[in-house]
Enzyme design. Structure first.
Site, PDB file in Angstrom:
ATOM      1  N   LYS A 145      95.507  29.528  10.667  1.00  0.00           N
ATOM      2  CA  LYS A 145      96.099  30.774  10.183  1.00  0.00           C
ATOM      3  C   LYS A 145      95.225  31.484   9.151  1.00  0.00           C
ATOM      4  O   LYS A 145      95.111  32.713   9.157  1.00  0.00           O
ATOM      5  CB  LYS A 145      97.486  30.516   9.598  1.00  0.00           C
ATOM      6  CG  LYS A 145      98.545  30.147  10.621  1.00  0.00           C
ATOM      7  CD  LYS A 145      99.907  30.021   9.935  1.00  0.00           C
ATOM      8  CE  LYS A 145     100.998  29.654  10.906  1.00  0.00           C
ATOM      9  NZ  LYS A 145     102.321  29.576  10.228  1.00  0.00           N
ATOM     10  N   GLY A 170     100.888  29.863   2.155  1.00  0.00           N
ATOM     11  CA  GLY A 170     100.885  30.829   3.252  1.00  0.00           C
ATOM     12  C   GLY A 170     102.266  31.311   3.641  1.00  0.00           C
ATOM     13  O   GLY A 170     102.507  32.515   3.760  1.00  0.00           O
ATOM     14  N   GLY A 172     115.403  26.242   8.779  1.00  0.00           N
ATOM     15  CA  GLY A 172     114.070  26.627   9.247  1.00  0.00           C
ATOM     16  C   GLY A 172     114.042  27.183  10.651  1.00  0.00           C
ATOM     17  O   GLY A 172     113.279  28.113  10.942  1.00  0.00           O
TER      18      GLY A 172
END
Length: 281
Positions: A71, A135, A248
């Site tokens: 990423k 992130g 999540g």
């Protein structure tokens, strides 16, 4: 059925064994008669930079989903990126534009804010605490900042045990959203309408809690980025406190409609995606 006209969405990461995206996207494509397929591609970190551009020289590739460990590396390999990518410093979606250039976006945060709205949360004027400025935390903070235009959140407070990470995220948010009240504080959740655990705490049994759930305001929305359908220890404690909770997988399923729109495949709902998904291991 894969044909000579099938468009490829690459799913880039390593290792691939835990990837769920093909089992969510591909049943949806088949149900809607869309000639596209998500294909897992296991690329080691040391090979990734050399692999990405040749991959997009294929005539039938539309874009890519990007996951760990790529990423962050992806950001520097593209021609253009979104504000969310600039704030997060990471990218999880690549689109090949008609001129062949590569554009990157980040949907971890959008998945969270969509899921929060689905729970009835109103970002307008809300005071929000994001614990964890890596992130995912950065992406969520960027998405919260983008909510509501002129009637956006009242404030965003950031906390990370690495002070420099929180300070860097605050600076990027202030640069892109100069009118936003961005604060650096501690991990005390008292007084916040939205509290997010964007740390890995909760992935392993016996992990300490990222903040004290006894300090939560009853009625606050508490989100946990730890993937799984089950309630984490943190969310169980938050529910006992009287808080609303967001797991999540809520975030995962809500970001997929944003991906589909990004790639130009139309709209979907999280409920439809859940109903069609064929997840197995």
């Amino acid at each position: 059925m894969i044909s000579g006209r099938t468009e490829i969405i690459a799913h880039l990461g390593y290792p691939t064994e835990s990837f769920t995206a093909p089992m969510i996207y591909n049943p949806w494509f088949a149900h809607h008669g869309i000639d596209a397929v998500v294909v897992p591609m296991g690329v080691r970190a040391e090979h990734y930079a050399a692999f990405l551009r040749p991959l997009f020289s294929l005539s039938n590739i539309r874009g890519a989903l990007v996951t760990m460990p790529h990423k962050v590396t992806t950001v520097g390999l593209l021609d253009d990126v979104s504000v969310a990518v600039e704030i997060a410093g990471s990218c999880n979606a690549i689109l090949r534009r008609p001129d062949g250039s590569l554009y990157g976006d980040m949907f971890d945060g959008v998945g969270f804010t969509r899921a929060a709205r689905g729970k009835g949360f109103d970002f307008a004027g809300a005071d929000c605490l994001v614990v964890g400025a890596g992130g995912v935390g950065s992406a969520i903070a960027a998405a919260i900042a983008a909510e509501g235009g002129g009637s956006g959140p009242g404030s965003i407070a950031l906390y990370d045990i690495r002070e420099a990470a929180a300070e860097g995220l605050a600076a990027r948010l202030r640069r892109h959203y100069p009118g936003l009240d961005v604060r650096l504080g501690d991990n005390d959740p008292a007084g916040y309408g939205l509290v997010v655990n964007a740390t890995p705490l909760g992935m392993a049994a016996g992990d300490p809690l990222p903040f004290d759930p006894e300090r939560l305001d009853p009625g606050a929305l508490v989100g946990d980025v730890v993937l799984g359908t089950a309630m984490t220890s943190l969310l169980q404690a938050a529910a006992r406190r009287g808080s609303r909770t967001l797991v999540g997988t809520d975030m995962l399923f809500e970001q997929i409609p944003a991906y589909l729109e990004f790639f130009g495949y139309g709209s979907a709902t999280a409920g439809e995606l859940r109903a069609l998904a064929k997840i197995s291991y």
